[in-house]
Design an enzyme around this catalytic site. Structure first.
Site, PDB file in Angstrom:
ATOM      1  N   HIS A 163      65.683  33.534  29.394  1.00  0.00           N
ATOM      2  CA  HIS A 163      65.245  32.403  28.568  1.00  0.00           C
ATOM      3  C   HIS A 163      65.789  32.624  27.165  1.00  0.00           C
ATOM      4  O   HIS A 163      65.429  33.594  26.498  1.00  0.00           O
ATOM      5  CB  HIS A 163      63.713  32.325  28.543  1.00  0.00           C
ATOM      6  CG  HIS A 163      63.182  31.193  27.709  1.00  0.00           C
ATOM      7  ND1 HIS A 163      63.103  29.893  28.181  1.00  0.00           N
ATOM      8  CD2 HIS A 163      62.694  31.165  26.441  1.00  0.00           C
ATOM      9  CE1 HIS A 163      62.581  29.127  27.239  1.00  0.00           C
ATOM     10  NE2 HIS A 163      62.328  29.867  26.173  1.00  0.00           N
ATOM     11  N   SER A 222      66.924  29.270  31.235  1.00  0.00           N
ATOM     12  CA  SER A 222      66.239  28.224  30.477  1.00  0.00           C
ATOM     13  C   SER A 222      66.516  28.430  28.996  1.00  0.00           C
ATOM     14  O   SER A 222      66.951  29.510  28.573  1.00  0.00           O
ATOM     15  CB  SER A 222      64.735  28.227  30.764  1.00  0.00           C
ATOM     16  OG  SER A 222      64.163  29.509  30.542  1.00  0.00           O
ATOM     17  N   GLU A 282      65.261  27.353  24.772  1.00  0.00           N
ATOM     18  CA  GLU A 282      64.233  26.840  23.873  1.00  0.00           C
ATOM     19  C   GLU A 282      64.863  26.183  22.656  1.00  0.00           C
ATOM     20  O   GLU A 282      65.776  26.727  22.045  1.00  0.00           O
ATOM     21  CB  GLU A 282      63.316  27.984  23.420  1.00  0.00           C
ATOM     22  CG  GLU A 282      62.238  27.538  22.429  1.00  0.00           C
ATOM     23  CD  GLU A 282      61.376  28.690  21.967  1.00  0.00           C
ATOM     24  OE1 GLU A 282      60.664  29.264  22.809  1.00  0.00           O
ATOM     25  OE2 GLU A 282      61.432  29.036  20.757  1.00  0.00           O
ATOM     26  N   PHE A 296      62.393  37.212  11.372  1.00  0.00           N
ATOM     27  CA  PHE A 296      61.727  36.836  12.618  1.00  0.00           C
ATOM     28  C   PHE A 296      60.998  38.036  13.221  1.00  0.00           C
ATOM     29  O   PHE A 296      59.856  37.938  13.664  1.00  0.00           O
ATOM     30  CB  PHE A 296      62.751  36.317  13.637  1.00  0.00           C
ATOM     31  CG  PHE A 296      63.310  34.953  13.350  1.00  0.00           C
ATOM     32  CD1 PHE A 296      62.735  34.118  12.413  1.00  0.00           C
ATOM     33  CD2 PHE A 296      64.434  34.496  14.024  1.00  0.00           C
ATOM     34  CE1 PHE A 296      63.257  32.847  12.151  1.00  0.00           C
ATOM     35  CE2 PHE A 296      64.964  33.238  13.782  1.00  0.00           C
ATOM     36  CZ  PHE A 296      64.368  32.418  12.833  1.00  0.00           C
TER      37      PHE A 296
END
Length: 280
Positions: free
Chosen positions: A258, A8, A10, A208
């Site tokens: 992900h 997946s 984002e 981050f």
């Protein structure tokens, strides 16, 4: 790769027409890896709420599954109830339920303090209509008082009705596997998918990581710093590091990957191709 790992991706909602075109290009490139879904972030205090929905609908209209993020911060029950009704009407059936980051200088407000409360509310309002993904922290939430408290909070989200979890990114596979062992001892059985952050530049990654509590191992930090302004070499090295991490995770039984794309596809595509995920 292991048999059919769940892949997946984002995205964040773009602010401009050019940004949306870039996102669509990245989406269509990454779609070749047969992702289960594309998730779309939800800005601090719901600041990108409308653009989150627009982006998810654009993904769905292109024939892919979109999953909007929902955040507790500054959200009240009426607002979440309205969003859930919109998502239901639009055929959205997967959500990523998060506490969210408190904007700098603000105090948490709204009807929900924790993601577990948001998950419980979604279940109360909609039953089993939505597949709910939540966050997990192998290296522990930066605001957690202790590892034990962090695991307790994660279990509360699972007990409230989460179907699966996506982890914060990390570069130490052992942290993930140790986290799985601790979850197993607590009776947590939902899939816990590792979140993967590609390395595009050191300054961005360090920023981050300082906010979200992800650790950049010393050996990796020093190597990345040593590349200086040579971004091409840094990204090539970073891709090797992330590819190796993904191999370790999948070989160890991770149910999937992900990717935090930052709305870019090239590096991630190269990593997945090297892993043998081959495009259709």
């Amino acid at each position: 790769m292991n048999a059919a790992p769940v892949i997946s991706f984002e995205f964040f909602p773009p602010k401009t027409v050019e940004g949306m075109a870039k996102l669509r290009s990245a989406r269509d490139q990454l779609a070749g890896f047969s992702p289960k879904f594309f998730s779309v972030t939800f800005g601090a205090g719901g600041s990108t709420r409308d653009r989150t929905l627009e982006t998810v609908l654009d993904i769905q209209q292109a024939g892919y599954e979109g999953a909007p993020h929902l955040s507790c911060i500054s959200s009240d029950k009426a607002e979440i109830r309205t969003l859930l009704a919109q998502y239901k009407q639009q055929g959205i059936r997967r959500l990523v339920a998060l506490r969210g980051d408190i904007p700098s200088g603000e105090v948490s407000s709204g009807d929900f303090r924790y993601a577990s409360e948001l998950v419980a509310f979604i279940r109360e309002e909609t039953g089993d209509l939505f597949q709910i993904e939540v966050a997990a922290y192998p290296e522990f939430h930066p605001e957690s008082s202790s590892p034990g408290a962090d695991l307790k909070h994660f279990k509360q989200k699972v007990d409230a009705g989460a179907n699966a979890a996506i982890t914060q990114y990390f570069y130490n596979a052992d942290a993930y596997f140790h986290f799985l062992d601790q979850c197993e001892k607590l009776g947590i059985t939902i899939p816990i998918v590792p979140g993967i952050m590609p390395i595009y530049n050191f300054t961005q990654l360090a920023r981050f990581s300082s906010v979200c509590g992800a650790e950049i191992p010393r050996w990796l930090r020093l190597r990345l710093q040593d590349y200086g302004d040579d971004l091409a070499s840094l990204r090539a090295f970073g891709a090797e590091v992330v590819e190796d991490l993904c191999e370790q995770l999948l070989a160890g039984g991770a149910p999937g990957l992900h990717f935090y794309t930052l709305n870019q596809a090239g590096t991630i595509s190269s990593i997945l191709e090297q892993l043998g995920a081959g495009q259709e």
